[in-house]
Motif scaffolding. Structure first.
Motif, PDB file in Angstrom:
ATOM      1  N   ILE A  84       0.882  -1.169   0.000  1.00  0.00           N
ATOM      2  CA  ILE A  84       0.000   0.000   0.000  1.00  0.00           C
ATOM      3  C   ILE A  84       0.914   1.212   0.000  1.00  0.00           C
ATOM      4  O   ILE A  84       1.845   1.285   0.817  1.00  0.00           O
ATOM      5  N   LYS A  85       0.675   2.164  -0.908  1.00  0.00           N
ATOM      6  CA  LYS A  85       1.570   3.314  -1.025  1.00  0.00           C
ATOM      7  C   LYS A  85       0.786   4.609  -0.920  1.00  0.00           C
ATOM      8  O   LYS A  85      -0.359   4.697  -1.367  1.00  0.00           O
ATOM      9  N   GLN A  86       1.445   5.614  -0.330  1.00  0.00           N
ATOM     10  CA  GLN A  86       0.854   6.949  -0.226  1.00  0.00           C
ATOM     11  C   GLN A  86       1.604   7.895  -1.158  1.00  0.00           C
ATOM     12  O   GLN A  86       2.836   7.845  -1.247  1.00  0.00           O
ATOM     13  N   TRP A  87       0.832   8.754  -1.866  1.00  0.00           N
ATOM     14  CA  TRP A  87       1.400   9.647  -2.867  1.00  0.00           C
ATOM     15  C   TRP A  87       0.914  11.080  -2.642  1.00  0.00           C
ATOM     16  O   TRP A  87      -0.152  11.291  -2.073  1.00  0.00           O
ATOM     17  N   ASP A  88       1.717  12.040  -3.137  1.00  0.00           N
ATOM     18  CA  ASP A  88       1.328  13.450  -3.146  1.00  0.00           C
ATOM     19  C   ASP A  88       0.997  13.828  -4.587  1.00  0.00           C
ATOM     20  O   ASP A  88       1.865  13.785  -5.465  1.00  0.00           O
ATOM     21  N   ALA A  89      -0.291  14.184  -4.840  1.00  0.00           N
ATOM     22  CA  ALA A  89      -0.727  14.484  -6.208  1.00  0.00           C
ATOM     23  C   ALA A  89      -0.288  15.868  -6.673  1.00  0.00           C
ATOM     24  O   ALA A  89      -0.351  16.155  -7.868  1.00  0.00           O
ATOM     25  N   ASP A  90       0.152  16.725  -5.759  1.00  0.00           N
ATOM     26  CA  ASP A  90       0.635  18.058  -6.145  1.00  0.00           C
ATOM     27  C   ASP A  90       2.098  18.006  -6.568  1.00  0.00           C
ATOM     28  O   ASP A  90       2.496  18.603  -7.562  1.00  0.00           O
ATOM     29  N   LYS A  91       2.897  17.285  -5.773  1.00  0.00           N
ATOM     30  CA  LYS A  91       4.335  17.218  -6.049  1.00  0.00           C
ATOM     31  C   LYS A  91       4.722  15.956  -6.805  1.00  0.00           C
ATOM     32  O   LYS A  91       5.902  15.777  -7.142  1.00  0.00           O
ATOM     33  N   PHE A  92       3.736  15.065  -7.015  1.00  0.00           N
ATOM     34  CA  PHE A  92       3.964  13.804  -7.735  1.00  0.00           C
ATOM     35  C   PHE A  92       5.058  12.970  -7.073  1.00  0.00           C
ATOM     36  O   PHE A  92       5.918  12.405  -7.746  1.00  0.00           O
ATOM     37  N   GLU A  93       5.032  12.922  -5.737  1.00  0.00           N
ATOM     38  CA  GLU A  93       6.067  12.194  -4.994  1.00  0.00           C
ATOM     39  C   GLU A  93       5.468  11.017  -4.240  1.00  0.00           C
ATOM     40  O   GLU A  93       4.334  11.079  -3.758  1.00  0.00           O
ATOM     41  N   HIS A  94       6.279   9.976  -4.156  1.00  0.00           N
ATOM     42  CA  HIS A  94       5.922   8.823  -3.328  1.00  0.00           C
ATOM     43  C   HIS A  94       6.306   9.146  -1.886  1.00  0.00           C
ATOM     44  O   HIS A  94       7.458   9.471  -1.603  1.00  0.00           O
ATOM     45  N   ILE A  95       5.335   9.100  -0.994  1.00  0.00           N
ATOM     46  CA  ILE A  95       5.589   9.512   0.393  1.00  0.00           C
ATOM     47  C   ILE A  95       5.982   8.331   1.258  1.00  0.00           C
ATOM     48  O   ILE A  95       7.005   8.339   1.927  1.00  0.00           O
ATOM     49  N   GLN A  96       5.171   7.281   1.245  1.00  0.00           N
ATOM     50  CA  GLN A  96       5.371   6.190   2.202  1.00  0.00           C
ATOM     51  C   GLN A  96       4.839   4.881   1.630  1.00  0.00           C
ATOM     52  O   GLN A  96       3.882   4.863   0.857  1.00  0.00           O
ATOM     53  N   THR A  97       5.458   3.770   2.029  1.00  0.00           N
ATOM     54  CA  THR A  97       4.966   2.431   1.671  1.00  0.00           C
ATOM     55  C   THR A  97       4.570   1.706   2.948  1.00  0.00           C
ATOM     56  O   THR A  97       5.365   1.625   3.897  1.00  0.00           O
ATOM     57  N   LEU A  98       3.334   1.207   2.980  1.00  0.00           N
ATOM     58  CA  LEU A  98       2.862   0.424   4.138  1.00  0.00           C
ATOM     59  C   LEU A  98       3.019  -1.050   3.797  1.00  0.00           C
ATOM     60  O   LEU A  98       2.287  -1.597   2.977  1.00  0.00           O
ATOM     61  N   GLU A  99       4.018  -1.681   4.424  1.00  0.00           N
ATOM     62  CA  GLU A  99       4.279  -3.108   4.165  1.00  0.00           C
ATOM     63  C   GLU A  99       3.761  -3.933   5.326  1.00  0.00           C
ATOM     64  O   GLU A  99       3.985  -3.594   6.476  1.00  0.00           O
ATOM     65  N   GLY A 100       3.081  -4.991   5.010  1.00  0.00           N
ATOM     66  CA  GLY A 100       2.539  -5.858   6.054  1.00  0.00           C
ATOM     67  C   GLY A 100       1.836  -7.053   5.451  1.00  0.00           C
ATOM     68  O   GLY A 100       2.016  -8.183   5.893  1.00  0.00           O
ATOM     69  N   HIS A 101       1.055  -6.806   4.405  1.00  0.00           N
ATOM     70  CA  HIS A 101       0.367  -7.916   3.735  1.00  0.00           C
ATOM     71  C   HIS A 101       1.374  -8.806   3.019  1.00  0.00           C
ATOM     72  O   HIS A 101       2.406  -8.325   2.535  1.00  0.00           O
ATOM     73  N   HIS A 102       1.043 -10.096   2.927  1.00  0.00           N
ATOM     74  CA  HIS A 102       1.965 -11.059   2.317  1.00  0.00           C
ATOM     75  C   HIS A 102       1.509 -11.506   0.937  1.00  0.00           C
ATOM     76  O   HIS A 102       2.254 -12.192   0.242  1.00  0.00           O
ATOM     77  N   GLN A 103       0.289 -11.146   0.569  1.00  0.00           N
ATOM     78  CA  GLN A 103      -0.214 -11.479  -0.767  1.00  0.00           C
ATOM     79  C   GLN A 103      -0.985 -10.283  -1.324  1.00  0.00           C
ATOM     80  O   GLN A 103      -0.999  -9.221  -0.716  1.00  0.00           O
ATOM     81  N   GLU A 123      13.454  12.857   2.787  1.00  0.00           N
ATOM     82  CA  GLU A 123      14.879  12.511   2.667  1.00  0.00           C
ATOM     83  C   GLU A 123      15.237  11.375   3.618  1.00  0.00           C
ATOM     84  O   GLU A 123      15.965  10.444   3.258  1.00  0.00           O
ATOM     85  N   GLU A 124      14.705  11.468   4.856  1.00  0.00           N
ATOM     86  CA  GLU A 124      14.967  10.413   5.853  1.00  0.00           C
ATOM     87  C   GLU A 124      14.343   9.088   5.414  1.00  0.00           C
ATOM     88  O   GLU A 124      14.926   8.017   5.597  1.00  0.00           O
ATOM     89  N   GLU A 125      13.138   9.186   4.828  1.00  0.00           N
ATOM     90  CA  GLU A 125      12.436   7.989   4.360  1.00  0.00           C
ATOM     91  C   GLU A 125      13.237   7.294   3.265  1.00  0.00           C
ATOM     92  O   GLU A 125      13.381   6.067   3.257  1.00  0.00           O
ATOM     93  N   ARG A 126      13.777   8.086   2.340  1.00  0.00           N
ATOM     94  CA  ARG A 126      14.592   7.507   1.254  1.00  0.00           C
ATOM     95  C   ARG A 126      15.861   6.864   1.817  1.00  0.00           C
ATOM     96  O   ARG A 126      16.281   5.800   1.361  1.00  0.00           O
ATOM     97  N   GLU A 127      16.458   7.520   2.820  1.00  0.00           N
ATOM     98  CA  GLU A 127      17.672   6.983   3.451  1.00  0.00           C
ATOM     99  C   GLU A 127      17.379   5.638   4.125  1.00  0.00           C
ATOM    100  O   GLU A 127      18.170   4.683   4.009  1.00  0.00           O
ATOM    101  N   MET A 128      16.226   5.559   4.806  1.00  0.00           N
ATOM    102  CA  MET A 128      15.831   4.303   5.464  1.00  0.00           C
ATOM    103  C   MET A 128      15.595   3.193   4.438  1.00  0.00           C
ATOM    104  O   MET A 128      15.953   2.037   4.666  1.00  0.00           O
ATOM    105  N   GLN A 129      15.016   3.565   3.291  1.00  0.00           N
ATOM    106  CA  GLN A 129      14.794   2.589   2.221  1.00  0.00           C
ATOM    107  C   GLN A 129      16.119   2.048   1.698  1.00  0.00           C
ATOM    108  O   GLN A 129      16.268   0.840   1.466  1.00  0.00           O
ATOM    109  N   ARG A 130      17.096   2.966   1.505  1.00  0.00           N
ATOM    110  CA  ARG A 130      18.418   2.547   1.020  1.00  0.00           C
ATOM    111  C   ARG A 130      19.107   1.619   2.016  1.00  0.00           C
ATOM    112  O   ARG A 130      19.731   0.633   1.619  1.00  0.00           O
TER     113      ARG A 130
END
Length: 938
Positions: free
Chosen positions: A652-671, A707-714
Motif C-alpha cells: 500500500i503506497k501513499q502519494w502526493d498528487a501536487d508534487k507527484f512524490e511517493h511519500i510512504q509504503t505500508l508493508e505488512g500484507h503477504h499477498q 529525505e529520511e524515508e529515502r535513506e531508510m529505504q536505502r
C-alpha cells in the motif's frame, strides 16, 4: 532544516479478520499446564493461540515482517519454536509470550522443525535443501547437514540412538549419524516427492507418505556394533573416535560387504497401507505415544489409523493360533506358528475418517489417558475445527467439539467501507458481510450475502448496500442484521458503486455496459406499520464497453466512468452529455478517485501505473509507476491532495498528487491487496488481502521527512543485499556434507563491528596509558590520566573489561558468524585478552568456545606467526587448568543435585505410605461404625 511540506506517518495499528493462515501448521500447546485445549496457529507474521472451548484468542506471539511457515512446541510445553519465510527461527516462551532465542541459518523458508525428546536440540529443514541442528540450551548452531537436492519436508530425531531421519521433495529419505555428522543411508523406494514421515512402534517402524495414495511402511532394526574381543583397549578407543585411523581388517570387511552402509540401522520395506484419498499426502503425523497415526491429502478428509502395541499383537497372534489349531488338528505346532502371521493391515488398523467442512491444511492430535483422541484441524478457509474421538467405543465416531469462525471471512474480502462516524468498518466477501468495531476489532454483525464486489454505508449508518457478482443490490439493516431487500440492478456483475455527494442517491456501474442512477425512498413495509428504506431506479446511461469504476465529483456536476477499453469518460451528471475522455493507459483502469476540491482525478490501472489528470481540461499532469503489479484500489485522503493506492504486489503506497512524490509504503500484507478504505477524517486506513487478513493503519503524530524515508529505504535495501551475499569461506573446510550452522546477516556484521571498535578503543587506551606513564616518569610526579567517556559510562571499567563486556553482548547464536567476519589483524589482540580473561576465571565456557573457533578458522596464520607462540602456550596452560576447575565444579553440583533428588524422593515415598496408612485406618473406623449401626438397628 526547513521543511517545505510536512507529512504525518501512517503506522500499523492492528491485524484482524484472521483465524489462521494456511501457510504453516497447527499445533496443540500447553497453557497453564492444560493440554488439548489451546491451539497455536500461524497468522501471517504472528502466531495466535486460541482457546478452543471459549473460541477466544488467549495469546499473540508477535513476529516481525516475514510470514510464519512452521511451528513446533517443545516437549516440556513451555516454549514454541516458530520458523519463518526468510529462514529465521524464533523460540517463544509460552509463559511470557516473549522471544527467548533467535536462530539465523537458512536462506529460504523453514519447512520442518522438530525437538529431540529432551528438548535440548532443535532440528530444522528448509526450502534451501539444508538441515541444521541447533543447541537450544547454548543458543547456538551445532552443524549444517547437506545432502538433499530439493526442499526438506520432514525431520525426525530418534530417541534410542543419536540419529536423524529427513525426507525431501527429491524423493529421498536420508539417515544421518549425528555423532559423525554424515549421511550413512538413503532410502530410494519412492517414485515421487516424500511429503511426510512418522515413526511407529517404539521407533521400530517408519511410515512415509508421498505423491500417491500409498503409505509405505519400513521395518527398522538396529545393528549392534561388533567388537573384536582380541583387540586391545587402546586400539578400540582409537577406532571408535571419528576422524582417527580405523582398523584395516574392519575396512577390508566393509569393502567385501554387499551393503556397507548398513552398519547402524537396517531398514527394509514390509508393505503398504492404502489411503482412500487419491492425491498426495499433505500432512502425516502421530500422537506423542505413537498409538494413533493420521494423514490427509488436498481434500477435506482426515484418515485416522490405530497402531497396535506389541502386547496387542501378541494377543491377536494367540487368538489366530487357537483358531488355526481348531481347523488343522493334524499339523504340528511349529508349522502352525510359521504359517500364522499378522498382516500389516491388522497391525495398523483404520479407525475412522473425519470429514471437515472444507479442505484441510494441517492438523495436530493428542491422546488423553482416558482413551479420548483430540484433533485440531486448520482449514484452508480461515477456520479451526476440533474433534473428539472415543477410541474405546465399539464403532468410534468423531464428534465436532468446537469451531472457530467468527474471527474472519471464509474467502477473500473484496470490498471495504467506513461508516461516517469512523467507528464501524464493513467488510464483504463471497459468502458474508461483516461489521467490525474499529476500536475493539470485534465482529458486531455477520450477514449472509452473495459474492460481494462493492459496498457503502447508507447515510445515517443504519443500513448498508452491497453490489454483487450476480448483478444484484442487497440492502441490509444493521440493527437486526437482516436482509431487507434484493434488487436486480445489472445483467452482469456490479463492479462499482458510488454515493452521490448530496446523499440522496447513488450510482452503479456494471458489466452490462450500463451506468444506473438510483435514489433512496421510504416505502411501506407489509409486515409492519413503519416505513422502511428502499431504492428506486431513476435513469440509465448506456455505454459501448463494460463499466469498471464510477465516481462523482464533489460538486456532483461531473461523473467519471472507467471503461474496459482503457479510457475514462467524464460526463455531465444532469444532462449525461459527454465532457472529456482520458486516454493513455495501456490496460483497463481498475480504480480511480476525484480530489475533495474537484480539480484532480487520479486513475490506477492494470498496467501498474497511476496517472494524475486535471478535471478542467483533461490533461495528464503526471504518470507514476506505482506498483510491481496491477493497481487494485485508489482513494484520496479527505481534504487533501494525498492519496493511497493498493496493488497486487502486496503493498500500500501513499502519494502526493501536487508534487507527484511517493511519500510512504505500508508493508505488512503477504499477498495481493484487493481493496482499502479510508475513514472520513483520514486518520485510519483499512486494507484487505488474499492472505485473509484485514489490517488497520493509523495516522500518527510523527512527522515524516522524505529525505529520511529515502535513506531508510536505502539502508533496508543494503541490509537485504548483505543477507544475499555469498557466505564467508572457512579456511580448510570443503563444501561437503557438513558446514557451519549460522549465516552472515546484518546483525553478525554489526556485532563484528562492535568487537572491532572495542579492540580499537583498547589499543588507543593502552597507547595513552604507556604515554601517560612516560610523561609521569619524565615529570617525576603523578599527572591525572584523562578518562575515556565510554569507559566512564560503563562504570569506569578498564579497557580490557570493556572488550569483554562487548564480547558478552554478542548473541550466542551469532558468535561464530561474527568471529568469521572479523579481520585477522584484530585476532592477536583478542587472543591476548582471552588469556587474561581465562586466567581470571571469568566466562570460561564462552571464551573457550570463541578461542577454539578462532584457532580453527585462523590456524595457518596463527601457527606461522612467531609473535603468538608464547600467547598460545600460555593459553594452553590457563585453558586446561580453568576448564578442569569448571568441570570439577559442575561435577560437584551435579552430585549435590542428585543427592537432593534422592532425599526428596525418599521423603515423598515415606509421605505416600503414611497417607496410605492413614486412609486405611480411616476406612477401618468407618466400616466398624457402620457395622455397629447395623447391629443396633437389628
Amino acid at each position: 532544516m526547513g521543511l517545505t511540506r510536512q507529512y504525518l506517518r501512517y503506522g500499523p495499528a492492528a491485524l484482524f479478520g484472521l483465524v489462521g493462515s494456511a501457510r504453516g501448521n497447527a499445533a496443540f500447546v500447553a497453557l497453564r499446564g492444560e493440554r488439548g485445549r489451546c491451539v497455536a496457529v500461524p497468522a501471517c507474521e504472528h502466531v495466535f493461540v486460541w482457546d478452543t472451548r471459549k473460541g477466544e484468542k488467549v495469546l499473540i506471539l508477535k513476529g516481525l515482517k516475514q510470514e510464519v511457515s512452521c511451528l513446533c512446541p517443545s516437549p516440556d510445553g513451555l516454549h514454541l519454536a516458530v520458523g519463518y519465510e526468510d529462514g529465521s527461527i524464533r523460540v517463544f516462551s509460552l509463559l511470557s509470550g516473549e522471544v527467548t532465542i533467535t536462530f539465523n541459518g537458512h536462506k529460504t523458508a523453514v519447512t520442518a522443525l522438530q525437538y529431540d525428546h529432551l528438548g535440548g536440540r532443535l532440528v530444522s529443514g528448509s526450502k534451501d535443501t539444508d538441515v541444521i541442528v541447533w543447541d537450544v540450551i547454548n543458543e547456538s548452531g551445532l552443524y549444517r547437514l547437506r545432502g538433499h537436492k530439493d526442499a526438506v519436508t520432514q525431520v525426525l530425531f530418534l530417541k534410542q540412538k543419536n540419529l536423524l531421519v529427513t525426507s525431501g521433495k527429491d524423493t529421498l529419505v536420508k539417515w544421518w549419524d549425528l555423532d559423525t555428522q554424515h549421511c550413512f543411508k538413503t532410502l530410494v523406494g519412492h517414485r515421487t516427492e516424500v511429503w511426510g514421515m512418522a515413526l511407529l512402534s517404539e521407533e521400530k517402524r517408519l511410515i512415509t507418505g508421498s505423491g500417491d495414495s500409498e503409505l509405505r511402511v519400513w521395518d527398522i532394526s538396529y545393528i549392534p556394533e561388533v567388537k573384536d574381543p582380541d583387540e586391545p583397549e587402546s586400539k578400540k578407543s582409537k577406532g571408535s573416535s571419528p576422524g582417527v585411523e580405523e582398523n584395516t581388517e574392519d575396512i577390508e570387511t566393509l569393502e567385501l560387504d554387499e551393503h556397507p552402509e548398513e552398519r547402524l540401522v537396517k531398514c527394509s520395506k514390509v508393505g503398504s497401507i492404502m489411503r482412500e484419498g487419491r492425491d498426495r499426502v499433505v500432512t502425516l503425523a502421530t500422537d506423542q505415544t505413537g498409538k494413533i497415526l493420521a494423514c490427509h491429502g488436498t481434500d477435506a478428509v482426515l484418515e485416522v489409523f490405530s497402531v497396535l502395541s506389541e502386547e496387542e499383537i501378541q494377543k491377536k497372534l494367540e487368538k489366530k493360533m487357537k483358531k488355526a489349531k481348531k481347523k488343522n488338528k493334524q499339523n504340528c505346532e511349529e508349522e502352525l506358528e510359521r504359517s500364522v502371521e499378522l498382516s500389516l493391515q491388522e497391525e495398523i488398523q483404520r479407525v475412522t475418517n473425519i470429514r471437515a467442512s472444507s479442505k484441510i491444511k494441517s492438523f495436530d492430535l493428542i491422546l488423553s489417558p482416558k482413551g479420548e483422541l483430540k484433533i485440531a484441524l486448520l482449514l484452508q478457509n480461515n477456520i479451526i475445527e476440533t474433534y473428539n474421538l472415543n477410541l474405546l467405543a465399539q464403532v468410534p465416531q468423531a464428534v465436532r467439539a468446537s469451531r472457530i469462525t467468527i474471527g474472519g471471512h471464509r474467502s477473500d474480502v473484496r470490498t471495504l467501507a467506513f461508516s461516517s462516524d469512523n467507528i464501524a468498518i464493513l467488510s464483504a466477501a463471497a459468502e458474508s458481510v461483516k461489521i467490525w468495531n474499529r476500536s475493539t476489532l470485534q465482529c458486531i454483525r455477520t450477514m449472509d450475502c452473495e459474492y460481494a464486489l462493492c459496498s457503502f454505508f447508507v447515510p445515517g449508518d443504519r443500513q448498508v448496500i452491497v453490489g454483487t457478482k450476480t448483478g444484484k443490490l442487497q440492502l441490509y439493516d444493521l440493527a437486526s442484521g437482516s436482509l431487507m431487500e434484493t434488487v436486480s440492478a445489472h445483467e452482469g456483475a456490479v463492479w462499482s458503486i458510488a454515493l452521490s455527494p448530496d446523499q440522496h442517491g447513488f450510482v452503479t456501474g456494471g458489466a452490462d455496459k450500463c451506468v444506473k442512477f438510483w435514489e433512496f425512498e421510504l416505502v411501506k413495509d407489509e409486515s409492519s406499520v413503519q416505513k422502511r428504506l428502499s431504492v428506486k431506479h431513476v435513469r440509465v446511461l448506456q455505454l459501448d464497453e463494460d463499466v469498471l469504476c464510477v465516481r462523482y465529483s464533489p460538486n456532483q456536476k461531473l461523473l467519471a466512468v472507467s471503461l474496459l477499453d482503457c479510457t475514462v469518460k467524464i460526463f455531465y451528471t444532469d444532462t449525461l452529455k459527454f465532457f472529456l475522455s482520458l486516454y493513455g493507459h495501456k490496460l483497463p483502469v481498475l480504480c480511480m478517485d476525484i480530489s475533495y476540491d474537484g480539480t484532480l482525478i487520479a486513475t490506477g490501472s492494470a498496467d501498474r501505473n497511476v496517472k494524475i489528470w486535471g478535471l478542467d481540461f483533461g490533461d495528464c499532469h503526471r504518470s507514476l509507476f506505482a506498483h510491481d503489479d496491477s493497481v487494485m484500489y485508489l482513494q484520496f485522503v479527505a481534504k487533501s491532495h494525498l492519496f493511497f493506492t493498493a496493488g497486487k504486489d502486496s503493498k500500500i503506497k501513499q502519494w502526493d498528487a501536487d508534487k507527484f512524490e511517493h511519500i510512504q509504503t505500508l508493508e505488512g500484507h503477504h499477498q495481493e491487496v484487493w481493496c482499502l478504505a479510508l475513514s472520513p477524517n483520514g486518520d485510519y486506513v483499512v486494507s484487505a488481502s488474499h492472505d485473509k487478513s484485514l489490517r488497520l493503519w493509523e495516522r500518527t503524530r510523527e512527522p515524516l521527512v522524505l529525505e529520511e524515508e529515502r535513506e531508510m529505504q536505502r539502508e533496508a535495501e543494503y541490509e537485504e543485499s548483505v543477507a544475499k551475499e555469498e557466505q564467508p569461506v572457512v579456511p580448510g573446510e570443503t563444501q561437503g556434507e557438513t558446514g557451519l550452522a549460522g549465516k552472515k546477516t546484518i546483525e553478525t556484521i554489526k556485532a563484528a563491528e562492535r568487537i572491532m571498535e572495542a579492540i580499537e578503543l583498547y589499543r588507543e587506551e593502552m597507547a595513552k596509558l604507556a604515554e601517560h606513564k612516560a610523561i609521569c616518569k619524565a615529570a617525576g610526579k603523578e599527572v591525572p590520566f584523562p578518562v575515556n567517556p565510554i569507559l566512564c559510562a560503563y562504570g569506569n571499567i578498564t579497557p580490557s573489561a570493556y572488550v569483554l563486556e562487548v564480547f558478552k553482548k554478542v548473541k550466542s547464536s551469532e558468535l561464530e558468524e561474527s568471529l568469521l567476519v572479523l579481520p585477522f589483524s584484530y585476532v592477536p589482540d583478542l587472543l591476548r585478552l582471552f588469556n587474561e580473561y581465562i586466567h581470571l576465571g571469568s566466562d570460561v565456557e564462552l571464551l573457550c568456545r570463541a578461542l577454539l573457533f578462532l584457532l580453527k578458522i585462523h590456524f595457518g596464520q596463527i601457527t606461522s606467526n612467531h609473535m603468538l607462540v608464547t600467547v598460545i602456550e600460555n593459553l594452553k596452560k590457563t585453558t586446561i587448568s580453568r576448564v578442569s576447575e569448571t568441570r570439577d565444579v559442575l561435577g560437584f553440583n551435579m552430585a549435590g543435585l542428585q543427592y537432593l533428588k534422592r532425599e526428596i524422593e525418599a521423603k515423598d515415598e515415606v509421605t505416600f505410605f503414611a497417607d496410605a496408612t492413614d486412609r486405611f485406618e480411616e476406612k477401618k473406623r468407618k466400616r466398624k461404625k457402620k457395622e455397629k449401626m447395623i447391629l443396633a438397628m437389628l
